[in-house]
Structures are given as C-alpha cells and as structure tokens.
Scaffold this motif. Structure first.
Motif, PDB file in Angstrom:
ATOM      1  N   LEU A 330       0.856  -1.182   0.000  1.00  0.00           N
ATOM      2  CA  LEU A 330       0.000   0.000   0.000  1.00  0.00           C
ATOM      3  C   LEU A 330       0.890   1.229   0.000  1.00  0.00           C
ATOM      4  N   ASP A 331       0.623   2.143  -0.921  1.00  0.00           N
ATOM      5  CA  ASP A 331       1.452   3.345  -1.069  1.00  0.00           C
ATOM      6  C   ASP A 331       0.725   4.533  -0.442  1.00  0.00           C
ATOM      7  N   LEU A 332       1.308   5.091   0.609  1.00  0.00           N
ATOM      8  CA  LEU A 332       0.685   6.219   1.302  1.00  0.00           C
ATOM      9  C   LEU A 332       1.075   7.574   0.715  1.00  0.00           C
ATOM     10  N   HIS A 333       1.929   7.579  -0.293  1.00  0.00           N
ATOM     11  CA  HIS A 333       2.294   8.849  -0.913  1.00  0.00           C
ATOM     12  C   HIS A 333       1.079   9.486  -1.592  1.00  0.00           C
ATOM     13  N   HIS A 334       1.092  10.808  -1.700  1.00  0.00           N
ATOM     14  CA  HIS A 334       0.005  11.518  -2.366  1.00  0.00           C
ATOM     15  C   HIS A 334      -0.057  11.114  -3.839  1.00  0.00           C
ATOM     16  N   ARG A 335      -1.274  10.863  -4.336  1.00  0.00           N
ATOM     17  CA  ARG A 335      -1.446  10.534  -5.751  1.00  0.00           C
ATOM     18  C   ARG A 335      -1.363  11.775  -6.631  1.00  0.00           C
ATOM     19  N   GLN A 336      -1.681  12.909  -6.055  1.00  0.00           N
ATOM     20  CA  GLN A 336      -1.494  14.182  -6.745  1.00  0.00           C
ATOM     21  C   GLN A 336      -1.169  15.228  -5.697  1.00  0.00           C
ATOM     22  N   GLU A 337      -0.651  16.335  -6.125  1.00  0.00           N
ATOM     23  CA  GLU A 337      -0.176  17.353  -5.185  1.00  0.00           C
ATOM     24  C   GLU A 337      -1.317  17.829  -4.288  1.00  0.00           C
ATOM     25  N   PRO A 338      -1.150  17.719  -2.977  1.00  0.00           N
ATOM     26  CA  PRO A 338      -2.215  18.178  -2.073  1.00  0.00           C
ATOM     27  C   PRO A 338      -2.209  19.692  -1.935  1.00  0.00           C
ATOM     28  N   VAL A 350     -11.720  24.605   4.253  1.00  0.00           N
ATOM     29  CA  VAL A 350     -13.032  23.958   4.178  1.00  0.00           C
ATOM     30  C   VAL A 350     -13.663  24.211   2.808  1.00  0.00           C
ATOM     31  N   GLU A 351     -13.575  25.435   2.327  1.00  0.00           N
ATOM     32  CA  GLU A 351     -14.144  25.767   1.016  1.00  0.00           C
ATOM     33  C   GLU A 351     -13.416  25.016  -0.091  1.00  0.00           C
ATOM     34  N   TRP A 352     -12.101  24.980  -0.018  1.00  0.00           N
ATOM     35  CA  TRP A 352     -11.300  24.304  -1.043  1.00  0.00           C
ATOM     36  C   TRP A 352     -11.640  22.815  -1.101  1.00  0.00           C
ATOM     37  N   SER A 353     -11.720  22.194   0.068  1.00  0.00           N
ATOM     38  CA  SER A 353     -12.001  20.761   0.108  1.00  0.00           C
ATOM     39  C   SER A 353     -13.369  20.445  -0.481  1.00  0.00           C
ATOM     40  N   ALA A 354     -14.363  21.291  -0.198  1.00  0.00           N
ATOM     41  CA  ALA A 354     -15.702  21.080  -0.747  1.00  0.00           C
ATOM     42  C   ALA A 354     -15.705  21.171  -2.272  1.00  0.00           C
ATOM     43  N   ALA A 355     -14.847  22.021  -2.808  1.00  0.00           N
ATOM     44  CA  ALA A 355     -14.788  22.222  -4.257  1.00  0.00           C
ATOM     45  C   ALA A 355     -13.891  21.201  -4.945  1.00  0.00           C
ATOM     46  N   HIS A 356     -13.154  20.414  -4.173  1.00  0.00           N
ATOM     47  CA  HIS A 356     -12.224  19.432  -4.748  1.00  0.00           C
ATOM     48  C   HIS A 356     -12.411  18.082  -4.054  1.00  0.00           C
ATOM     49  N   PRO A 357     -13.531  17.396  -4.358  1.00  0.00           N
ATOM     50  CA  PRO A 357     -13.859  16.139  -3.674  1.00  0.00           C
ATOM     51  C   PRO A 357     -13.387  14.883  -4.401  1.00  0.00           C
ATOM     52  N   GLY A 358     -12.457  15.037  -5.332  1.00  0.00           N
ATOM     53  CA  GLY A 358     -12.051  13.915  -6.160  1.00  0.00           C
ATOM     54  C   GLY A 358     -11.341  12.812  -5.404  1.00  0.00           C
ATOM     55  N   ALA A 359     -11.192  11.679  -6.083  1.00  0.00           N
ATOM     56  CA  ALA A 359     -10.605  10.492  -5.464  1.00  0.00           C
ATOM     57  C   ALA A 359      -9.222  10.746  -4.897  1.00  0.00           C
ATOM     58  N   PHE A 360      -8.426  11.551  -5.572  1.00  0.00           N
ATOM     59  CA  PHE A 360      -7.047  11.757  -5.141  1.00  0.00           C
ATOM     60  C   PHE A 360      -6.780  13.172  -4.653  1.00  0.00           C
ATOM     61  N   ASP A 361      -7.846  13.963  -4.490  1.00  0.00           N
ATOM     62  CA  ASP A 361      -7.686  15.296  -3.914  1.00  0.00           C
ATOM     63  C   ASP A 361      -7.403  15.172  -2.420  1.00  0.00           C
ATOM     64  N   ALA A 362      -6.545  16.029  -1.918  1.00  0.00           N
ATOM     65  CA  ALA A 362      -6.227  16.021  -0.481  1.00  0.00           C
ATOM     66  C   ALA A 362      -6.070  17.454  -0.008  1.00  0.00           C
ATOM     67  N   THR A 363      -6.836  17.820   1.030  1.00  0.00           N
ATOM     68  CA  THR A 363      -6.755  19.129   1.650  1.00  0.00           C
ATOM     69  C   THR A 363      -6.229  18.940   3.062  1.00  0.00           C
ATOM     70  N   LEU A 364      -5.083  19.578   3.340  1.00  0.00           N
ATOM     71  CA  LEU A 364      -4.430  19.362   4.629  1.00  0.00           C
ATOM     72  C   LEU A 364      -4.180  20.665   5.360  1.00  0.00           C
ATOM     73  N   VAL A 365      -4.285  20.594   6.671  1.00  0.00           N
ATOM     74  CA  VAL A 365      -3.974  21.727   7.540  1.00  0.00           C
ATOM     75  C   VAL A 365      -2.741  21.359   8.348  1.00  0.00           C
ATOM     76  N   LEU A 366      -1.792  22.275   8.361  1.00  0.00           N
ATOM     77  CA  LEU A 366      -0.551  22.085   9.109  1.00  0.00           C
ATOM     78  C   LEU A 366      -0.494  23.139  10.219  1.00  0.00           C
ATOM     79  N   PRO A 367      -1.022  22.809  11.403  1.00  0.00           N
ATOM     80  CA  PRO A 367      -1.077  23.801  12.487  1.00  0.00           C
ATOM     81  C   PRO A 367       0.294  24.281  12.925  1.00  0.00           C
TER      82      PRO A 367
END
Length: 367
Positions: A330-338, A350-367
């Motif tokens: 299993l490959d945990l690397h991002h399938r496309q640039e998050p 939150v807005e970005w994630s709602a607009a990008h719900p694709g299979a390989f989309d990833a929205t991350l928060v780095l506190p």
C-alpha cells in the motif's frame, strides 16, 4: 487546569449564515487526565463534506462549541498516568473513533471532531475537541505509534492518509479473501478510491471499480493495472448487474460487494452489485446513503446472501495499514499534489475541500 497555557484552535459554535464557519481563537491548552494524552498536531485533513457538516446541510449532532477535525498525525506532548507504551516525543496516528470503555460487547461511539450520535455525546463531554488545533486531548487507545521506519518513508501529511485506508479496511478485511473478486460502489470518492487500493493490497484477484466518472475510473487502471476493471454505472439495475457480471471475467464469480457511496447517491448501483453476487456472497455496506435498500427477498434467500453493515474499523486497523505500507503493498504517498493550509486559513481549507472532492484530492492543515 491548564496552568495558564493557551493554544490556537478553530472553534465551531453552530450554523451562522452571517459569520465565518469557524473562528480561530485562543483556548486553554488541554491537560492529560487518566487514560489519555496530549498530542501536538503536525498534520490533519479536511474531508470534502466538512462544509456540509458545518453549514447544516448534514445536520450532524454535536455538543457545541467544539473544535472540529477528525484524526491526524502528531507528537505526544504529555501522557496521563497508566500509559505503558505511549511516551512523550513519539509520532502517533490519531484514530477519531472513540468508543465507550464500559461495555465490552456493544460500546457506544463517536467520531472525535466530527459527530456524536445519541449517548455517544457522553464521550464528547470529555473529548470534545478535534485536530483543527495546535494540540488535542486523545484517549490512549486511539493512538497508534508510527515506527521510525515508516516515518522515514512517509512524511506526516502523507501519514494522515492512514485514516482514508483504515475505513474501507474495516469492512473489507473480515470479508474479502485473497484471490476473490470484489465490486466497489462509490469508488471515485476519497474512501472509495482507498477501498480499491486496500482490496488490491489484501490480495483481491480483481477489483471492479464502479462509478459515473469514466475518466477517474480509467485512472485506476493506469495506476494499478489490469486487476482493476472499471464499470461506468447507468442507473439501470438490470443493465448494471450484467455489466458487473461481465467485468468479473469468464469463469469467475463476484464474491463480495463493498459500498461506500455518499448520502446524495441512489441505491441502484448497490442493488445491482448485490444481485450480481454469487451464491453465498457477501455485501458490505459502509456508505452514507439516505435512501431505503430494496433487495428482492428471493435473491437473498435462494442465493444465501449475507448483507451486513459496518462502521469504521477496530483498534488494529491503523496498525494493519501501517504494516501493508511497510511491506510495499500500500502506497501512502500523495497521488497528486495536495493543497496545504495554515490553521489561520481553516475557512479557506473547508471551502477548497468542498470544491475538490475527487478520489485523489487532499486538503491538509498544518497547524
């Protein structure tokens, strides 16, 4: 007691059309009590349906105010008495599925930072805040230590995907055997695409990935090869049933069907996949469909089908995903640039994630 220390956190106070969904404010820093630990958050995800939860489209019950954010990856800051294996300084994966400790057979549960149904809100009174913060308080049993060998292969942002894979693992692992054929309905969503990868990692002979987005389905073939066969569903139950049977290949049956469709989907594709099962086949339902499930009684009885629901995964799920990643299955690397956001940009995330719900989309928060 907090000793006066504060942290930054994204606070949710309820639906308010005239205000931002979340406010980033100072909150008292969490303190470890019996049976939990304080974790400094390194990376956390924003699921595509987070906006629907926060704006009331999905009316999830929660005790408010709360800090949202289900799961993530972080560093242990402090540990309450009673811990044996969890120690300060360790990198951990945070499992949001908090279960009651006082019922061994049928524990109540909540998803920390997302939803607490019914009596699960008793748990939320203690662990109310999620990971959209600099620190959070987590039950010890919800922490999985990430081995240094895995840390060397994947960064904290990539390791947040453990949750994406652990969810379908919960339903697939007890039901799918190596060499079998499985249908995934809802395969072009985040959890559905993860289900395709997990099924392959568990040794499925063939994964029939179904959905309506042909381009996304074809991407699975490019990534994983001929063990994945895409089926574009039409909504016609009879036609889709035959398409699934054909996709299994000559001389082979469909052993398992696994559903993880979102609430707005219809039951047609799931019905077709169940009707395509072999005698003694198993259907696993893990999605969020709001519609009723209509399956002909004779089909269930005459074929001896098993239809079961499944919620999340057990405590060993994250460890299993880490093991599959370590083995190269299993490959945990991002399938496309998050897309990365700071905690101060949480409403944009939150807005970005709602607009990008694709299979390989990833929205991350780095506190």
């Amino acid at each position: 007691m907090t000793g006066g220390r504060t942290i930054k956190a994204a606070l949710y106070e309820g639906v308010n059309p005239s205000a931002p969904l979340l406010k980033v404010i100072d909150l008292p820093a969490p303190v470890a009590n019996n049976g939990d630990a304080v974790v400094k958050i390194l990376a956390t995800r924003v699921v595509s349906y987070a906006k629907e939860v926060l704006d009331g489209t999905r009316p999830y019950p929660n005790l408010l105010p709360m800090v949202p954010g289900p799961g993530g990856v972080g560093i242990i800051q402090s540990v309450a008495p009673g811990a044996i294996h969890i120690k300060p300084g360790q990198m951990v994966f945070i499992d949001p599925t908090v279960r009651s400790r006082d019922h061994p057979v049928s524990p109540e549960a909540m998803l920390q930072g997302l939803v607490a149904f019914g009596s699960g809100q008793e748990l939320q009174k203690v662990w109310n805040n999620g990971s959209w913060a600099e620190e959070m308080l987590v039950p010890l049993e919800n922490l999985t230590v990430i081995p240094e060998s895995i840390q060397a292969k994947f960064n904290p942002a990539e390791l947040t995907s453990i949750s994406n894979y652990a969810v379908p693992l919960g339903g697939l692992y007890p039901n799918l055997r190596p060499g079998q054929t499985v249908v995934i309905t809802g395969s072009t969503g985040m959890f559905g695409s993860s289900a395709v990868a997990v099924a392959l990692a568990l040794g499925a002979r063939r994964v029939i990935a179904s959905g309506r987005n042909k381009k996304q389905l074809d991407e699975f073939v490019r990534l994983y090869g001929p063990r994945v066969v895409p089926v574009v569903v039409t909504g016609d139950v009879a036609q889709d049933t035959q398409a699934f049977l054909k996709a299994a290949g000559e001389g082979f049956d469909i052993d398992v069907t696994f559903d993880i469709l979102p609430p707005q989907a219809t039951f047609g594709a799931v019905q077709s996949s169940i009707l395509a099962l072999r005698n003694g086949g198993t259907a696993v339902l893990m999605g969020g469909l709001n519609s009723s499930a209509e399956i002909p009684y004779p089909a269930i009885m005459n074929k001896g089908l098993t239809i079961k629901g499944h919620f999340m995964y057990d405590r060993s799920g994250p460890t299993t995903i880490i093991g599959l990643a370590d083995a190269g299955l299993l490959d945990l690397h991002h399938r496309q640039e998050p897309k990365f956001f700071k905690l101060s940009e949480i409403n944009d995330a939150v807005e970005w994630s709602a607009a990008h719900p694709g299979a390989f989309d990833a929205t991350l928060v780095l506190p």
